[in-house]
Design an enzyme around this catalytic site. Structure first.
Site, PDB file in Angstrom:
ATOM      1  N   CYS A  18       0.507  -1.219  -0.139  1.00  0.00           N
ATOM      2  CA  CYS A  18      -0.104   0.224   0.216  1.00  0.00           C
ATOM      3  C   CYS A  18       0.759   1.364   0.220  1.00  0.00           C
ATOM      4  O   CYS A  18       2.549   1.163  -0.128  1.00  0.00           O
ATOM      5  CB  CYS A  18      -1.107  -0.029   1.128  1.00  0.00           C
ATOM      6  SG  CYS A  18       0.123   0.274   2.388  1.00  0.00           S
ATOM      7  N   CYS A  21       3.578   2.013   2.826  1.00  0.00           N
ATOM      8  CA  CYS A  21       4.591   1.053   2.684  1.00  0.00           C
ATOM      9  C   CYS A  21       5.770   1.926   1.956  1.00  0.00           C
ATOM     10  O   CYS A  21       6.977   2.155   2.327  1.00  0.00           O
ATOM     11  CB  CYS A  21       5.088  -0.271   1.917  1.00  0.00           C
ATOM     12  SG  CYS A  21       2.875  -1.460   2.964  1.00  0.00           S
ATOM     13  N   CYS A  91      38.877 -23.824 -16.455  1.00  0.00           N
ATOM     14  CA  CYS A  91      38.628 -23.057 -17.935  1.00  0.00           C
ATOM     15  C   CYS A  91      37.278 -22.246 -17.551  1.00  0.00           C
ATOM     16  O   CYS A  91      37.103 -20.830 -17.194  1.00  0.00           O
ATOM     17  CB  CYS A  91      38.426 -23.600 -18.849  1.00  0.00           C
ATOM     18  SG  CYS A  91      39.946 -24.095 -19.634  1.00  0.00           S
ATOM     19  N   ASP A 517      10.327  30.406 -30.261  1.00  0.00           N
ATOM     20  CA  ASP A 517      11.055  31.290 -31.054  1.00  0.00           C
ATOM     21  C   ASP A 517      10.565  30.852 -32.445  1.00  0.00           C
ATOM     22  O   ASP A 517       9.810  30.722 -33.080  1.00  0.00           O
ATOM     23  CB  ASP A 517      12.635  30.193 -30.935  1.00  0.00           C
ATOM     24  CG  ASP A 517      13.879  30.442 -31.891  1.00  0.00           C
ATOM     25  OD1 ASP A 517      13.885  31.935 -31.767  1.00  0.00           O
ATOM     26  OD2 ASP A 517      14.103  29.652 -32.777  1.00  0.00           O
ATOM     27  N   ASP A 723      18.456  27.433 -28.313  1.00  0.00           N
ATOM     28  CA  ASP A 723      17.927  28.527 -26.917  1.00  0.00           C
ATOM     29  C   ASP A 723      17.371  27.831 -25.601  1.00  0.00           C
ATOM     30  O   ASP A 723      16.418  28.093 -24.634  1.00  0.00           O
ATOM     31  CB  ASP A 723      15.748  28.326 -27.147  1.00  0.00           C
ATOM     32  CG  ASP A 723      15.747  28.554 -28.856  1.00  0.00           C
ATOM     33  OD1 ASP A 723      16.328  29.646 -29.354  1.00  0.00           O
ATOM     34  OD2 ASP A 723      15.566  28.438 -29.571  1.00  0.00           O
TER      35      ASP A 723
END
Length: 843
Positions: A18, A21, A91, A517, A723
């Site tokens: 919930c 929590c 290996c 702009d 910008d």
């Protein structure tokens, strides 16, 4: 030693049930040494943390959270690495040990028989390239990896497992609860406990046992964990309520209280049903990221030594040439080097119309090639691709918080302890002053059939206690904002609007001024030929051919525009010699027209200096200049031939988008370095209501600040690169771009399409999403404010209280999902072209 900068981490949280929590975990994280910022999102089940790696690390953070009773693990990836050079078991052991001791690798299993290593790792700590280096450093070869379609297998499997588990528990609970209800009906309606009272009571207890202690086991265990760590969540309320109700079953054999054991089973069943429906709804709310992940191609065909080879997508490297046939997905971002086609880019832009592509054009990974075969050179791979950036941005947005959520968070942090206190207050009041508190229930029993004030005092007290515990719903408060934000950010991504933070979503709905702009935002940013006016005795084709022949040696944008137009018309150009640029005036060249002739292309000043008479075109020149077009005159051997006008044209939807924004009550403003005459000519054509002209780039921030000082809430729309300061200064910065060039990191909101319709969509999305958030918060607060007092006064039967709680939580999530029905796209249709007179340029 240089100190490390702050690190961001995204962790998966397990065990949250919930909103309280999430609040508990967030509080613990914020108190941890070195943590600068922490946000725990219950809806996504993730923690977003910013911390100082010099003071703490991820392992410490995980352990800190685990100490409070929750589990926490990193979002991991799994890859299968093909290894060469292994000859024996030692290996495999060598490689395995080298991998396991590396930070960021969670698990490594090396199989000698298959020559493969299965590696589970944290992508925030280590990547595939580093894993490869570790194996190679141990003296072995890496032959590639097998990931492909299994890339998100773990996440999908985990989600399916959770749904399956929730469904099984819910079904088992109801398998025992249906008989409880059927058995209780004769007793409730007719007062007959069949076959005898004792058998009925024992039956209620026995049927409730599997519901509580098997189906509801997780809820009870979660409550136990929280209590053992001195904390409380909704599971504590449910556990206390159901166990109290269950205990009345055995207790009724030794006292006169009513048997609520069967009711305890019903409460738990409705709780589990609500959780299941809620989980499904949350899954729908978060499907945007899953959809984006599914879009990715699994394999790619690349050219190796002039031969096609199919490889997993993860093995594609920058510079590889990919072959993409019609109907196939483009594997990763790249540039077309050969072929022509139309590409469906709807996954990125939300625009259904296919986009033509030819050599030199950029393409976005995961978009669909529709017509011809394309050869595409990979330019971005892995986490650098457009799709990866979008996914990352959507995740960040979903992990952020909307400012209005702080109120709900504060309430949730005190909610469960307060409800526990109120439940005990109700219990005490019913036991101490039953006659006074019973007045309300006596009045209500005439119209509420489940209220019975004639029951014993202890029974009424327990009923009020249990009802108060189970009717309270912190989840409704905790889910109100995150679920709406999840759906909203996902819808935005699907429609080419990328939102970085929830705060931007809230700020955007309050914007009353949008500043644009000019170049590349309102206009295309590319000059185009708009008018060709020949002098008497010449044709348009002849004028364009001569002008282009001179400009073939030019690098000026206006000259390039003339050359593009000639290429579009498939004109064969003359050979030009002795090309010369006349600074600030134009250009000249010698062109062989039966004999070498001097051809001039330039402005009035050039023609006047060369004593060329252009009075016959004077009226046309004035008209073109009033329309803010750049007119270039053309002469051959001092005789006027014609004029070519060039302008930066408006984007197809600029006029409609500005009109729509004004209609929505937003004042539009253009901020430009152009002179006022040109700027106002543009504003008039596009419908912008205010012009701020002759503003130098470094003064744009001051202009934004002035508007804010006047009480305006400002959004700035620009290219995200040039910008950047103005975008940062505005209340909301909106970066606009096209395709993979977009600076996604540069603004609060990023528009994937290069048109202004995205601004309309962004504003509508913001307003619609925020309305949903307000609806959800209102419902959550209203529900809890209205129902908790009613339960304390004995007006809510425990079962009805639990049903109401489940409905409340599900309602909030379902309402958030209804956001998908909202119409956020502009109400107009963008046309393929616009009239020639809607063009502008610097004079």
């Amino acid at each position: 030693m240089e100190k490390k900068k702050s690190k961001k981490s995204q962790l998966k949280v397990k065990g949250m049930h919930c909103a309280s929590c999430a609040q508990s975990i967030e509080k613990v994280l914020k108190e941890h040494r070195g943590v600068k910022e922490a946000n725990v999102n219950f809806a996504t089940e993730k923690a977003y943390i910013v911390y100082d790696p010099n003071l703490t690390d991820k392992k410490e953070l995980i352990e800190t959270v685990r100490s409070t009773g929750y589990d926490m693990q990193s979002e991991t990836k799994k890859t299968i690495v093909k290894i060469g050079g292994m000859t024996c078991a030692s290996c495999a052991q060598t490689i395995g040990n080298a991998l396991k001791k590396t930070e960021g690798i969670v698990e490594a299993n090396v199989n000698l028989a298959t020559d493969k290593a299965v590696v589970v790792y944290d992508p925030q700590e280590i990547d595939y390239g580093e894993i490869r280096k570790i194996i190679e450093a141990a003296g072995y070869q890496v032959l590639g990896k097998e990931e492909g379609a299994a890339k998100y297998e773990k996440a999908i499997e985990e989600e399916q497992r959770k749904f399956h588990k929730a469904r099984i528990r819910m079904m088992v609970a109801w398998a025992f609860t249906v008989p409880i209800i059927a058995w209780m009906i004769p007793e409730m309606v007719f007062g007959v406990a069949w076959p005898t009272r004792d058998i009925f009571n024992i039956g209620m207890i026995l049927l409730a046992v599997p519901v509580l202690f098997w189906a509801g086991k997780e809820t009870l265990l979660s409550a136990g964990k929280r209590v053992s760590h001195g904390r409380a969540n909704m599971d504590v309320l449910i556990a206390l309520g159901t166990l109290t109700a269950f205990i009345t079953g055995p207790a009724m054999f030794f006292s006169s209280i009513l048997n609520y054991a069967g009711v305890s089973g019903m409460i738990m069943s409705f709780h589990l049903l609500g959780r299941y429906i809620e989980a499904k709804a949350k899954g729908r709310a978060s499907q945007a990221i899953r959809k984006l992940l599914e879009l990715e191609a699994k394999t790619a065909r690349i050219l190796v030594d002039d031969e096609e080879r199919e490889v997993p997508l993860d093995e594609v490297e920058t510079g590889n040439v990919m072959i993409v046939r019609p109907g196939e997905k483009i594997p990763t971002d790249g540039i077309v080097i050969d072929g022509q086609s139309a590409v469906d880019e709807s996954m990125a832009t939300g625009e259904s119309m296919p986009v033509p592509k030819k050599a030199g054009d950029e393409v976005i990974g995961a978009t669909v090639n529709q017509l011809g075969l394309l050869k595409v050179k990979a330019s971005k791979v892995g986490q650098d691709t457009f799709l990866a950036q979008v996914i990352r941005l959507v995740e960040e947005a979903q992990g952020s918080k909307v400012p209005i959520q702080e109120l709900a968070d504060n309430v949730v942090s005190y909610f469960v302890p307060t409800v526990l206190g109120l439940a005990f207050v109700a219990l005490v009041l019913w036991l101490v002053i039953p006659d006074k508190i019973k007045v309300v229930s006596i009045f209500a029993q005439s119209f509420l059939p489940w209220v019975n004030s004639n029951l014993g005092v202890i029974t009424l007290a327990i009923s009020a206690f249990v009802s108060t515990l189970v009717i309270a719903c912190p989840c409704a408060l905790g889910l109100a904002t995150p679920t709406a934000l999840m759906v909203g950010s996902g819808m935005g991504a699907e429609n080419g609007v990328l939102i970085r933070q929830g705060a931007a979503l809230q700020a955007l709905k309050d914007v009353d001024t949008i500043v644009f702009d000019k170049t590349g935002t309102i206009t295309k940013g590319i000059p185009e030929v708009t008018d060709i006016i020949p002098a008497e005795g010449y044709t348009k084709e002849e004028v364009l051919r001569l002008a282009a022949s001179v400009e073939i040696g030019s690098e000026h944008p206006l000259g390039e525009a003339i050359l593009r137009k000639a290429k579009e018309e498939n004109l064969e150009l003359y050979e030009a010699k002795a090309f010369e640029t006349v600074t600030g005036k134009g250009a000249r060249a010698q062109i062989d027209l039966s004999s070498p002739k001097l051809v001039l292309v330039g402005n009035r000043r050039l023609m006047e200096e060369e004593k060329v008479d252009f009075k016959s075109l004077e009226i046309n020149l004035k008209r073109l200049e009033e329309e803010a077009k750049t007119a270039m005159l053309l002469s051959v051997e001092d005789k006027i031939v014609g004029t070519v006008a060039v302008a930066d044209t408006l984007k197809e939807d600029s006029v409609q988008a500005i009109r729509e924004l004004e209609r929505m009550g937003i004042k539009t403003t253009m901020l430009t370095g152009d002179n006022r005459h040109t700027a106002e000519a543009i504003a008039k054509k596009v419908g912008i209501s205010r012009v701020l002209a002759e503003v130098l780039p470094d003064q744009k921030v001051k202009e934004i600040a002035k508007l804010q000082e006047n009480g305006e809430t400002v959004a700035m729309v620009g290219d995200g690169i040039n910008d950047a300061p103005a975008l940062t200064a505005a209340n909301v910065g909106i970066a606009i771009g096209t395709g993979t060039d977009i600076a996604i990191e540069s603004a609060d909101v990023t528009l994937v399409r290069g048109d202004l319709s995205g601004v309309v969509t962004a504003v509508k999305l913001s307003r619609t999403t925020f309305n949903k958030i307000k609806q959800n918060l209102f419902w959550a607060f209203f529900y809890n404010t209205a129902t908790i007092p009613a339960a304390m006064l004995g007006l809510a039967h425990p079962v009805l209280a639990e049903i109401a709680m489940a409905i409340s939580s599900v309602t909030v999530v379902t309402n958030a999902n209804l956001l998908r029905r909202a119409k956020i796209r502009p109400e107009y249709r963008v046309r393929a072209s616009i009239p020639d007179n809607r063009v502008i340029s610097e004079p």
